[in-house]
Scaffold this motif. Sequence first.
Motif, short mmCIF file in Angstrom:
data_model
loop_
_atom_site.label_atom_id
_atom_site.label_comp_id
_atom_site.label_asym_id
_atom_site.label_seq_id
_atom_site.Cartn_x
_atom_site.Cartn_y
_atom_site.Cartn_z
N PRO A 51 -35.20 -22.53 -21.92
CA PRO A 51 -36.66 -22.57 -21.99
C PRO A 51 -37.31 -21.38 -21.28
CG PRO A 51 -35.89 -24.08 -20.30
CD PRO A 51 -34.66 -23.52 -20.98
N GLU A 52 -38.55 -21.08 -21.66
CA GLU A 52 -39.19 -19.90 -21.07
C GLU A 52 -39.56 -20.15 -19.61
OE1 GLU A 52 -43.07 -18.81 -22.82
OE2 GLU A 52 -43.39 -20.90 -23.29
N ASP A 53 -39.86 -21.42 -19.28
CA ASP A 53 -40.24 -21.68 -17.89
C ASP A 53 -39.02 -22.04 -17.04
OD1 ASP A 53 -40.03 -23.84 -19.48
OD2 ASP A 53 -41.89 -24.81 -18.88
N GLU A 62 -39.65 -13.28 -28.32
CA GLU A 62 -39.87 -12.10 -27.50
C GLU A 62 -41.24 -11.51 -27.81
OE1 GLU A 62 -37.64 -11.14 -24.81
OE2 GLU A 62 -39.64 -10.27 -24.72
N GLN A 63 -41.87 -10.99 -26.77
CA GLN A 63 -43.09 -10.22 -26.99
C GLN A 63 -42.82 -8.73 -26.84
OE1 GLN A 63 -46.90 -11.31 -25.99
NE2 GLN A 63 -46.34 -13.25 -25.03
N SER A 64 -41.77 -8.43 -26.08
CA SER A 64 -41.53 -7.02 -25.79
C SER A 64 -40.69 -6.40 -26.91
CB SER A 64 -40.81 -6.91 -24.44
OG SER A 64 -39.85 -5.88 -24.49
N ASP A 115 -35.81 -18.43 -25.01
CA ASP A 115 -37.25 -18.26 -25.04
C ASP A 115 -37.70 -17.21 -24.03
OD1 ASP A 115 -39.85 -18.57 -25.72
OD2 ASP A 115 -39.98 -20.72 -25.27
N GLU A 116 -38.18 -16.07 -24.55
CA GLU A 116 -38.69 -14.96 -23.74
C GLU A 116 -37.81 -14.64 -22.54
OE1 GLU A 116 -42.50 -13.88 -23.56
OE2 GLU A 116 -43.33 -15.41 -24.92
N PRO A 117 -36.58 -14.21 -22.81
CA PRO A 117 -35.66 -13.95 -21.69
C PRO A 117 -36.14 -12.84 -20.76
CG PRO A 117 -34.76 -13.14 -23.77
CD PRO A 117 -35.97 -13.95 -24.11
N GLY A 147 -44.25 -12.36 -31.91
CA GLY A 147 -45.65 -12.73 -32.15
C GLY A 147 -46.41 -12.73 -30.85
N ARG A 148 -47.75 -12.74 -30.96
CA ARG A 148 -48.58 -12.66 -29.77
C ARG A 148 -48.53 -13.96 -28.97
NH1 ARG A 148 -52.64 -10.39 -33.39
NH2 ARG A 148 -52.57 -8.14 -33.19
N ASN A 149 -49.21 -13.94 -27.83
CA ASN A 149 -49.35 -15.16 -27.03
C ASN A 149 -49.95 -16.26 -27.90
OD1 ASN A 149 -48.41 -14.29 -24.55
ND2 ASN A 149 -50.40 -13.46 -23.98
N GLY A 150 -49.34 -17.41 -27.86
CA GLY A 150 -49.88 -18.54 -28.60
C GLY A 150 -49.57 -18.53 -30.08
N ALA A 151 -48.71 -17.61 -30.53
CA ALA A 151 -48.40 -17.54 -31.95
C ALA A 151 -47.60 -18.76 -32.41
CB ALA A 151 -47.61 -16.26 -32.25
N GLY A 152 -46.81 -19.31 -31.51
CA GLY A 152 -46.01 -20.47 -31.87
C GLY A 152 -44.52 -20.25 -31.70
N LYS A 153 -44.14 -19.23 -30.92
CA LYS A 153 -42.71 -18.92 -30.75
C LYS A 153 -42.01 -20.06 -30.00
CE LYS A 153 -43.77 -15.16 -28.41
NZ LYS A 153 -45.24 -15.17 -28.45
N THR A 154 -42.59 -20.41 -28.85
CA THR A 154 -41.99 -21.48 -28.05
C THR A 154 -41.92 -22.77 -28.85
OG1 THR A 154 -42.78 -20.49 -26.02
CG2 THR A 154 -42.26 -22.83 -25.95
N THR A 155 -43.01 -23.04 -29.57
CA THR A 155 -43.05 -24.28 -30.33
C THR A 155 -41.96 -24.30 -31.40
OG1 THR A 155 -45.43 -24.24 -29.96
CG2 THR A 155 -44.61 -25.83 -31.56
N THR A 156 -41.69 -23.14 -32.01
CA THR A 156 -40.64 -23.09 -33.02
C THR A 156 -39.29 -23.47 -32.40
OG1 THR A 156 -41.82 -21.32 -34.12
CG2 THR A 156 -39.52 -21.61 -34.73
N TRP A 171 -46.27 -30.54 -34.32
CA TRP A 171 -47.53 -31.03 -33.77
C TRP A 171 -47.41 -31.23 -32.26
CZ3 TRP A 171 -45.34 -32.65 -38.27
CH2 TRP A 171 -46.13 -32.64 -39.43
N TYR A 172 -48.50 -30.95 -31.55
CA TYR A 172 -48.66 -31.49 -30.20
C TYR A 172 -49.72 -32.56 -30.31
CZ TYR A 172 -46.14 -27.58 -28.08
OH TYR A 172 -45.19 -26.68 -27.72
N GLY A 173 -49.35 -33.80 -30.20
CA GLY A 173 -50.33 -34.86 -30.42
C GLY A 173 -50.91 -34.71 -31.80
N HIS A 218 -52.00 -29.61 -35.03
CA HIS A 218 -50.98 -29.11 -35.95
C HIS A 218 -50.71 -27.65 -35.59
CE1 HIS A 218 -49.54 -29.01 -40.42
NE2 HIS A 218 -48.63 -28.63 -39.55
N ILE A 219 -49.51 -27.35 -35.08
CA ILE A 219 -49.27 -26.02 -34.53
C ILE A 219 -48.46 -25.14 -35.50
CG2 ILE A 219 -48.32 -24.72 -32.60
CD1 ILE A 219 -50.60 -26.44 -31.75
N LEU A 220 -47.37 -25.67 -36.02
CA LEU A 220 -46.55 -24.86 -36.92
C LEU A 220 -46.75 -25.31 -38.35
CD1 LEU A 220 -43.08 -24.62 -35.14
CD2 LEU A 220 -45.07 -23.11 -34.96
#
Lengths: 237, 615
Positions: A86-88, A194-196, A162-164, A38-47, A14-16, A19-21
Amino acid sequence: MSEALLTVDGLQAWYGRAHILDGIALTVGRGEVVALMGRNGAGKTTTLKAIMGLVERRAATLRLDGCDLSALPTHRIARLGVGYVPEDRRIFADLTVEENLEVGRQPPRPGAPVWTPEKLFALFPNLAEMRGRRGTRMSGGEQQMLTLARTLMGNPSLLLLDEPSEGLAPLIVRQMADAVRRLKAEGLSVLLSEQSLSFASAVADRACVIETGRLRWTGTMTELMADDGVRAAYLAV
Amino acid sequence: MSFLLVQALSGLATAATLFLVSSGLTIVFGVTRIVNFAHGSFYMVGAYAGWSLIERFGGTPAGFWGSVAAAALAMGVLGAAMEIGLLRRLYRSPELFQLLGTFGVVLVVQDLTAWAWGPEDLLGRRASGLKGSIDILDQPFPLYDLVLIGLGPLVLGLLWLLFNRTRWGTLVRAATQDREMTSALGVDPARLFTGVLFLGCALAGLGGALQVPREAVTLQMDVAIVVEAFVVVVVGGMGSLTGAFLASLLIGQLQAFGILVFPQITLVIVFLFMAVVLVLRPHGLLGRAEEMPPTAPATVTVPLSRGRHAGVWALALLAVMAAAPLVAGDYALILLTEVVILALFAASLHLLIGLGGLVSFGHAAWFGLGAYGSALLVKHMDAPMPLALAGAPVLAGLGALVAGWFCVRRSGLYFAMLTLAFAQIVWSIAFQWYAVTGGDNGILGVWPSAWAAGKAAYYWLTLALCGGALWLLRRAAFAPFGYALRAGRDSGLRAESVGIDVRRFQWMAFVLAGAAAGLAGGLYAFAKGSVFPTLLAVPQSVDALVMVLMGGIQTVAGPLAGAAVFHLLESEVMSMTDWWRLVLGLIIVALVLVFPKGIVGFLSGLRSSFGRRRA
Ligand SMILES: Nc1ncnc2c1ncn2[C@@H]1O[C@H](COP(=O)(O)OP(=O)(O)OP(=O)(O)O)[C@@H](O)[C@H]1O
Ligand SMILES: [Mg+2]
């Protein structure tokens, strides 16, 4: 087959109040590279963050090498041998390259490769030339190398990447893929988001595909490359 | 010439102490993002503990310096204990709670110190081995001060080494930038933070113990030093050690020479200096943009609810209250009058916090300015009560107009610090300008006109005026003005992009709140018959915050209930004990610990965890 290094089952996050995953399940075997796709916003980072304990989460199973992670705070999870990139990037911009590495340093861990700054500078020659430089004065690619090197200083047995390849020039992407293969050869297990497809297929053994926070497909990388239907449904832009 | 040199040197000695204390404050802030109001309390207790130790052991140089070091270490241990017991639970709370929680500690420590050492000022021994003075260009200068001057740079150097040449220091700097990432790398942030509090509070204690040979140890030194240290830290750039050093030097000189030129208003000069620096360099001399703490959105993002039949309820309440003189005696009426006045005071602060998301830590300035406005009109111009009452909101509103222009340029903690600074400016004028304000003797004989002299009559007058003002505030909350304020609070950028000039609305709100508080202050002056500088002081501002907090931030009626509960508690319960600071401090700490995310956050947290369990 012996027990996998990382076992995740029924992972919710959850974010607040959002419910994300919902029920992510995956395993990473020893010395295996698994791509979370998965696509943008699929939940990869959150996982990845959920495994690390960086978001509010609950799981039926969340084990590393037999240890239950689900009740541990983030720093304990890291000390058990989970390295998070982290991705950022989030390098410490006020600290020099060497100081960034120092922050990541942890005692050696049995069963995991041991890293020193010298060994890492050999892996990422660019970094060796800027030991005393501060993070503010580094390019995106250099920062990405430094984040990875910093995490390796903790001598992890499992790497969460995360998205190297995100936002990197093709040459750097190739260096990155080489680095991941080197790590695998050293005996590290890797879970990367990864998206690529090309990057994933270059480094990963298996793939898990997620969409809107649920696991949709899992199989070997070869099977994914052969399955046009799955790729079209969950990965194509 | 030589006189000026000695003056400059004594400014340097002051700067050294100031730097010791503010370096601790800035280190703690840099890592925990908490502005530790109780920092001055460690300075004070450090001085008291140092005094006791030096009395016993200070006969030799080794005994003196050992005592100083022991006092500093003891304060470090207490600081670590505060981190574990209190701060740790506040890291994710809105800054209002952090400031209030640590202010609760200030109150508790004040009473405990008075209990342990008694209320009298203590004069310490002079430092053994450094009692004499040397001649500098034929002017005597204390040796001890010379040592202090050297100590400032020495401590700066040691801290630099600690932060740049040790693993612990590197980890602290990393955590300062990105706490979460640091823990993802396996560093236990809790232990790191405890260590940082140890260091910061030990520095405060060191500063306090070192003051023993120079000046009397008093129960007032805590708030005085912490406000000065705030100024240093804000001027230097929050979180910057070198900035704190520079700012200490500047402010030390400003004080040393300010006292020659304007002996009456040295405090004002210091605060004005800070305001000017902040306008020219918003992040302080050496601060950086990212060093600015995020404003905690959790303060009050819940929409105000209008409440069903609010108008009917309000009228019913008004009718009941208007009937009170029929049954209540004089004492009860006095109490009720004060409750009504404080309700307006709290509601005016609530306008800023609840609607604007602007946590003012100096709201007493406008309350006190109103009170002094009325009192001055009566005393110096023989004004009749109605005129003097009308003057109260005008003077307060004008003050808020000027201060607001500065304050609304910044948000979050900086806003809180700026409002605190302006309140201190106004306070120091009232405190130091004897000729006009009577200083701490206050102004006496501010009595209502004959027609309002009866307790019931004055109560009705108060009820009518405060009722009217509250009605206006409520109208404002639900008018386009109020919506614009809330839009600015919830998303300043988005509000700007749809063409709302957020800053102007905030400025208007600041003036409106100031004027309303001023009216409350004017009414208070006539209710009491006198005014004192305490009406403008920090504890008065904190009282208002506690009232708003107690009532709950989410409703317009909250501050009214909060004012009533608070005032009754204060006048009934606390008058039974001499240790009211201790009681109030504990209440505040309990409030912020039980509702660390605010009462609303607490309720919605309950709701969401309940919802999740069902899912
Ligand atoms: N801090 C946050 N607060 C609320 N929702 C969030 C937050 N971060 C992400 N989300 C939401 O969670 C979902 C999953 O986000 P996540 O970052 O895990 O996606 P992702 O697969 O990593 O995407 P990308 O490829 O863009 O990095 C998205 O719908 C996103 O909007
Ligand atoms: Mg992502």
